[in-house]
Design an enzyme around this catalytic site. Structure first.
Site, mmCIF file in Angstrom:
data_model
loop_
_atom_site.group_PDB
_atom_site.id
_atom_site.type_symbol
_atom_site.label_atom_id
_atom_site.label_comp_id
_atom_site.label_asym_id
_atom_site.label_seq_id
_atom_site.Cartn_x
_atom_site.Cartn_y
_atom_site.Cartn_z
ATOM 1 N N GLU A 37 0.864 -1.175 0.000
ATOM 2 C CA GLU A 37 0.000 0.000 0.000
ATOM 3 C C GLU A 37 0.905 1.232 0.000
ATOM 4 O OE1 GLU A 37 -2.723 0.486 3.295
ATOM 5 O OE2 GLU A 37 -3.540 2.307 2.402
ATOM 6 N N ARG B 119 5.622 -12.940 9.152
ATOM 7 C CA ARG B 119 6.235 -11.664 8.824
ATOM 8 C C ARG B 119 7.576 -11.559 9.531
ATOM 9 N NH1 ARG B 119 4.123 -6.591 9.318
ATOM 10 N NH2 ARG B 119 2.190 -7.327 8.455
ATOM 11 N N LYS C 193 4.409 0.042 9.931
ATOM 12 C CA LYS C 193 4.419 1.273 9.154
ATOM 13 C C LYS C 193 3.945 2.455 9.993
ATOM 14 C CE LYS C 193 3.411 0.117 4.583
ATOM 15 N NZ LYS C 193 2.372 0.058 3.561
HETATM 16 P P1 ATP Z 1 -0.034 -1.940 6.975
HETATM 17 O O1 ATP Z 1 0.085 -2.189 8.436
HETATM 18 O O2 ATP Z 1 -0.125 -0.511 6.592
HETATM 19 O O3 ATP Z 1 -0.983 -2.856 6.233
HETATM 20 P P2 ATP Z 1 2.023 -3.564 5.906
HETATM 21 O O4 ATP Z 1 3.323 -3.639 6.592
HETATM 22 O O5 ATP Z 1 1.131 -4.738 5.883
HETATM 23 O O6 ATP Z 1 1.387 -2.309 6.486
HETATM 24 P P3 ATP Z 1 1.680 -3.382 3.057
HETATM 25 O O7 ATP Z 1 2.069 -2.267 2.183
HETATM 26 O O8 ATP Z 1 0.251 -3.747 3.164
HETATM 27 O O9 ATP Z 1 2.281 -3.048 4.461
HETATM 28 O O10 ATP Z 1 2.532 -4.667 2.727
HETATM 29 C C1 ATP Z 1 2.824 -5.094 1.426
HETATM 30 C C2 ATP Z 1 3.260 -6.524 1.460
HETATM 31 O O11 ATP Z 1 4.421 -6.683 2.267
HETATM 32 C C3 ATP Z 1 2.187 -7.414 2.055
HETATM 33 O O12 ATP Z 1 2.073 -8.569 1.251
HETATM 34 C C4 ATP Z 1 2.688 -7.742 3.410
HETATM 35 O O13 ATP Z 1 2.244 -8.989 3.817
HETATM 36 C C5 ATP Z 1 4.213 -7.690 3.226
HETATM 37 N N1 ATP Z 1 4.873 -7.324 4.469
HETATM 38 C C6 ATP Z 1 4.673 -6.218 5.195
HETATM 39 N N2 ATP Z 1 5.419 -6.239 6.316
HETATM 40 C C7 ATP Z 1 6.116 -7.391 6.293
HETATM 41 C C8 ATP Z 1 7.054 -8.013 7.172
HETATM 42 N N3 ATP Z 1 7.428 -7.436 8.317
HETATM 43 N N4 ATP Z 1 7.560 -9.208 6.821
HETATM 44 C C9 ATP Z 1 7.197 -9.786 5.669
HETATM 45 N N5 ATP Z 1 6.322 -9.273 4.809
HETATM 46 C C10 ATP Z 1 5.766 -8.088 5.106
#
Ligand code: ATP
Ligand code: MG
Length: 562
Positions: free
Chosen positions: A37, A263, A273
């Site tokens: 996002e 994650r 984030k």
């Molecule tokens: P939000 O809390 O704003 O949803 P987010 O960290 O999930 O933040 P996104 O932009 O939705 O951010 O994430 C994009 C992709 O990265 C998603 O597929 C998510 O699962 C993956 N992702 C985000 N954070 C991690 C992490 N710490 N480890 C592995 N994958 C991650």
């Protein structure tokens, strides 16, 4: 602790894909996507997901799309889109033109919502947000049906169209999937799939005042793009039945399989984030690219290479259960990578002036020095030597302990790549008593040769020539947080910011060869660590260096159980 993996990784996701290929599901195709996002810069956790999704596409000769999952206008912007595009490229991956925006599907998603209404699978609910929450129930208590659940298709269509037309205030109505208020899985209790939000979107501007919820938009975007394996993090496990429910009803011909993995959580680091945004907005760090940030842009500026980050992601692998990875492993990967390719140079961070009394005034010698001890292919450079030098302040002690192999009264030391010098006397500041200069003599027979009389001089220190060295600023970074798990639930994380995470040294001297070093390039300052020329603050002839990592490796010690 995570063990190193071989170059051909196996894990539960690859097992699933292997099985799908064996049974010819999706005609043997592998299509993944990375769906950030655009509401912040991507970080090392995203890098794990990038390496996984693009890595699978590469391994199985499939495809990986870059999709901006931009269905919530709050906080999304073009700045973030541009940063994501740049960072994924920089990490070494290419989407081959398949750059998509979920917001481009708004019209299609709206049509899908109409379809659900028409098939009796969705309804407009006019409970207030609080009432909806109350009706939802809990883990132990079943949900209650909304009094609006049995509105006619006509009424639902009419209200949904008027929602789109902007007739209602935020929160007045929502569109909900009609599933089961008694479902054990709370996600399935008539989830909201559209809501009213009078907020301009960075791409669709004011064209929409209703926006689809993540659960509705994400699975349909996947299906529209022909994704076969929709890989996401574990917190979406409970949402998988909803993912399948929606796709089955709307695009049954193409059913992506949602697969969840753990994650990345990293010690001494926050990766949420929301928290990273807070660090930037409240000025705890100097922007998204602050070299202490775990963002890709911060790590790039710090001097981490894409190779090192990919190596780290390969080392940690993918697993099905959450665990905290030691940040020392990341630092280890960075150090390993720089050890192989960073040229060696001499720089003095905290200078002490040394005058070689018996060295001729105005004489300059050029010493040819290897750029890398194990890699002759990296060549040599000329390093000037003259009568006045700088050495590191802590390489001299007025009252040294016995085992100190550096300079002190009556002692000798070898200057790296040059001569052995002997202490003669020192000059002190008459007010503070601080040693401001030392005087030495050199043994002219010892240039790259042991002393002729066989005496032992075990210490070797680095130095620069005062007339030739380049003044520089050096920024020493340490971990941003002082506790292992600042990101754990309920922690007031800013309380744990490490007050010593940045030390700026403004009176450093780097060797002459670094005068016009390219921004972004990295060096080993011998005996001190790895340093990278700062891309932002370096001015012509006045370099600024970021310390990437110190030389000492705490990971090897941990791995060896010491
Ligand atoms: P939000 O809390 O704003 O949803 P987010 O960290 O999930 O933040 P996104 O932009 O939705 O951010 O994430 C994009 C992709 O990265 C998603 O597929 C998510 O699962 C993956 N992702 C985000 N954070 C991690 C992490 N710490 N480890 C592995 N994958 C991650
Ligand atoms: Mg997310």
């Amino acid at each position: 602790m995570t063990q190193p993996t071989t170059s051909n990784p196996t894990d539960f996701i690859r097992d699933i894909i292997d099985e799908d290929i064996r049974t010819n599901k999706h005609a043997g195709r592998v299509a993944t996507r990375f769906p950030p996002e655009p509401n912040g810069y991507i970080h090392i956790g995203h890098a794990k997901s990038v390496c996984l999704n693009f890595g699978l596409a590469r391994q199985y000769q499939g495809t990986c799309n870059l999709r901006l999952d931009d269905t919530d206008p709050a906080g999304e912007s073009m700045e973030f889109v541009e940063s994501i595009i740049r960072d994924v490229h920089w990490l070494g991956f290419d989407w081959e033109g398949r750059l998509f925006y979920a917001s481009d599907y708004f019209e299609k998603l709206y049509a899908f919502a109409i379809e659900l209404i028409k098939s009796g699978n969705a309804y407009i609910c006019s409970l207030s947000p609080d009432e909806i929450r109350e009706h939802r129930g809990t883990f132990t208590e079943l949900g209650k049906e909304s009094p609006y659940r049995n509105r006619s298709v006509e009424e639902n269509l009419n209200l949904f169209e008027r929602m789109r037309a902007g007739e209602f205030e935020d929160g007045a109505h929502v569109l909900r999937a009609k599933i089961d208020m008694a479902a054990a899985n709370i996600v399935m209790r008539d989830p909201i799939i559209y809501r009213i939000k009078h907020e301009p979107h960075y791409r669709t501007e004011t064209r929409w005042v209703i926006y689809p919820m993540y659960d509705f938009a994400h699975c349909l975007s996947d299906a529209l793009e022909g994704i076969t394996h929709s890989i996401c993090t574990l917190e979406f496990e409970n949402n998988r039945p909803l993912y399948d429910w929606i796709v089955e009803r709307l695009i049954p011909a193409n059913r992506p399989k949602q697969v969840e993995f753990a994650r990345l959580s990293l010690s001494y680091t926050v990766l949420s984030k929301r928290r990273l945004i807070e660090l930037v907005q409240k000025g705890y760090v100097k922007g998204w690219d602050d070299p202490r940030m775990p963002t890709v842009t911060g790590m790039r500026r710090r001097g981490y290479s894409p190779e090192a980050i990919r190596k780290f992601c390969a080392e940690i692998g993918v697993a099905k259960n959450d665990n905290l990875i030691d940040v020392a492993l990341l630092e280890h990967c960075v150090r390993d990578d720089l050890n192989e390719r960073a040229p060696r140079v001499m720089s003095v961070l905290r200078p002490l002036r040394v005058v070689i009394d018996n060295y001729p005034e105005n004489q300059v010698e050029e010493f040819e020095c290897a750029n890398h001890p194990q890699r002759p292919d990296m060549g040599t450079r000329q390093v000037p030597f003259s009568k006045v030098l700088y050495i590191e302040r802590d390489d001299f002690l007025e009252n040294p302990p016995k085992k100190y192999h550096r300079l002190g009264p009556g002692r000798e030391v070898r200057l790296r790549n040059a001569y052995i010098i002997k202490f003669e006397n020192m000059v002190k500041d008459e007010h503070t008593g601080e040693v401001v200069e030392i005087h030495c003599t050199y043994d002219s027979q010892t240039r790259n040769a042991p002393p002729a009389d066989g005496r032992k001089v075990p210490g070797v220190i680095h130095w620069v020539s005062a007339d030739h060295a380049v003044p520089a600023e050096v920024r020493l970074y340490d971990r941003l947080f002082s506790i292992e798990d600042p990101g754990s639930e309920g922690e007031d994380f800013v309380r744990h910011l490490n007050p010593d995470s940045l030390e700026t040294l403004t009176t450093c001297y780097v060797e002459q060869s670094l005068k016009d070093a390219n921004p972004g390039s990295s060096y080993q300052f011998e005996r001190l660590g790895y340093f990278c020329v700062d891309e932002k603050d370096t001015k012509a002839g006045k370099p600024v260096f970021n310390r990437v990592v110190p030389l000492r490796d705490s990971w090897t010690k941990i791995a060896e159980g010491k």
